[in-house]
Each structure stands twice: as C-alpha cells, then as structure tokens.
Design an enzyme around this catalytic site. Sequence first.
Site, PDB file in Angstrom:
ATOM      1  CB  SER A 241     -18.649  63.461 -48.967  1.00 49.34           C
ATOM      2  OG  SER A 241     -19.339  63.126 -48.298  1.00 49.34           O
ATOM      3  CE  LYS A 286     -17.497  62.637 -44.556  1.00 48.32           C
ATOM      4  NZ  LYS A 286     -17.191  63.320 -46.026  1.00 48.32           N
TER       5      LYS A 286
END
Length: 349
Positions: A241, A286
């Site tokens: 990611s 996040k």
Amino acid sequence: MWSLSVALILLLVMTFLPTAYVIQQPGPVYNTLGEATTSDGEQVPLISIDGATTYPTEGSLDLLTVQVVGNRERTPSWFELAAAWFQPSRAVLPIDAVFPVGQTTEERNEQSAADMVDSQKEATAAALTELGYDIDARVTVYSVLDDSAADGILEKDDVILSADGRPVTDASSLREIVNEGGGDPVELVVERDGDELTLSVTPRESEVEGESTLLLGITLLHDYEFPFQVTIQLNNVGGPSAGMMFALGIIDTLTPGELNGGANVAGTGTISADGTVGPIGGIRQKMWGAVDAGATYFLAPETNCAEVVGHVPTGLRVFSVSELDDALDVLEAIRDDGDLDALPTCTAG
C-alpha cells in the site's frame, strides 16, 4: 445484590472468553522524504539514490500503516472490542478477514514482505517512467509452493521470459496464457543463472475466491533494469500500500524544488509500473494516522472512496487519485496555490 454479583461474574468470564475478531488501528507513519532506522539502529534516508543527481526536499510525503491488535493465538477480549467499537480511529474486523484460514503466520509474513519488495520496484518503475526513462520489465519467480504444479521444475529467482511462445510482461499476462491453454502443459522459457532453459509445467485447477482457475503454484515479482540504483530502506513494514508514496518521494528527490511546496501531505495506494493507483485496506485508520502526524492533505485511491465518505477526520482534506499523474496534479496545486476545489475528491454515490 445477587443480580449484581451474577452480572459481575459474567463480565469477568467474558474477559477470558475467546473472540473471533481483531482490531485495526493507525500504525507508524513514515516520511518518504525523511529518514528511517535500519535493523542495526542506524538512521539513513528512507529513499537514497546512487548514480543520478538529487535535490533537497522539504515538508513531508507520508506513507501510512495499520496495526492489527490480536491474532489466532491471542484475540482481543470482549472489553477491548467494545472499547474499539466506539473509537472512530479503530475498526473491529472478523479474524478470517485478516488472517485467512489455512495460512500460517510465517506464510502471511512472507507474502507481506514479498508485496513490499514488489511495491518498491513498481514504485521505482512508475517514478522513472514518469520522468522519461525507458524501463525494461522482467517477471521473476519469488517462491514455488510445495507440491504445486511447478514444484521441482521452476526455482526461486527464475526469470520467466515467455510462455507458449508469447512474451510474459507481468503476472496478469502469464495467468492469461495459462488459463487459455485449458489445462494443457505450458512451455516456459526462463533465464536461470545466466542460461536460458525451456521447461514444461502442467497447471492444476484450483478455486480462488469462489472461481475455478488454473495455477502453476508460484508467486511472482516484477523486476526491472533501472538506469541507476534506488534504495528504499523501511524495516518491519509489509504489504503493497505504500507504492504511490514511494513513487512521489522518488520523483521529488530527483527533481529540483519541492514537489509538495513544503507542505505536509500524506497518502496511500498501491501502484503499478504504468502509474495506476490501486486500492488498499484500512484507509479510515490511515486517515487518522495522517492527522496524528500533522498532515493537512491526504491522497486516497479513487477505488477506496466509498470507505472515505463520511469518515474524514476534521482538519484533513482528501483528494481522489486513480493515476500517478492525478497525485502530481494535487501536489502541483498545493505547491503553486492552485485551485484545490477543482480537483477530484471523494463524494457520496
């Protein structure tokens, strides 16, 4: 009194009962323009480049991580799950969604490490392609599964050049060739220790995500011939990611001026060599990690927008990106005081 006593006893028992869930929460944040700590405890640039001119950078281009609380050996208690449920920065997930049935911790860690290595190479290829360099791609065997179709035939680090006479440029092209063969042996030309070998592998039928497919039983990495050395130093972090943020950090290091105008920008997303930005997991956690790190702008994969809408922390401005060029457009607008309102963002529906 008896009712209260029974309730307290039940609550105490629940504390020790196993659960079928784990908790996702924001993990460490790393500035791709900053430094990282090696396994020896030494501070080094997170991105270092040897053989090309580099330039000073300012601000931050943060990559975000997610931590998982719990595993199959030790799951969170019901009290921990209840507390996490009411915190927007945390998420409660079924354990099978994070630790697939039948996959050992060692296998999960190995796959995560392979994904990280692959993402670094894809990010480097995407960044250098954006800067006008010609990049040659190679598809390399990362591992061969025990008792699979390829076991004893292919080896780790074999470079797959072609399959049934057609060039193999990525994992998707090999998968397509294998399945078009309908189960017939696939003739592979591979490079091993400098020699070219022609090998035959008969794929086996397997079920992946509910669909029948033919597999060789190998995991692949994309390898590239780069004109100079790009090293990304990041220990104890796995998965793909961080790819987009690696690519932006490389571009900033190789170009004059500050790509982000000196601002604090965070983001997430996988990336392929052609610049396509892909979805990731844990985007809500996040975003909270970005806020905690002091970022005011956040680059989110367009394919994750449904999870973003309605969950953006106060003080964070989120932009939707599907290509590396989209992320560069956002950074240009931030740097040049451009019209941020004209840029794509995540919207309901």
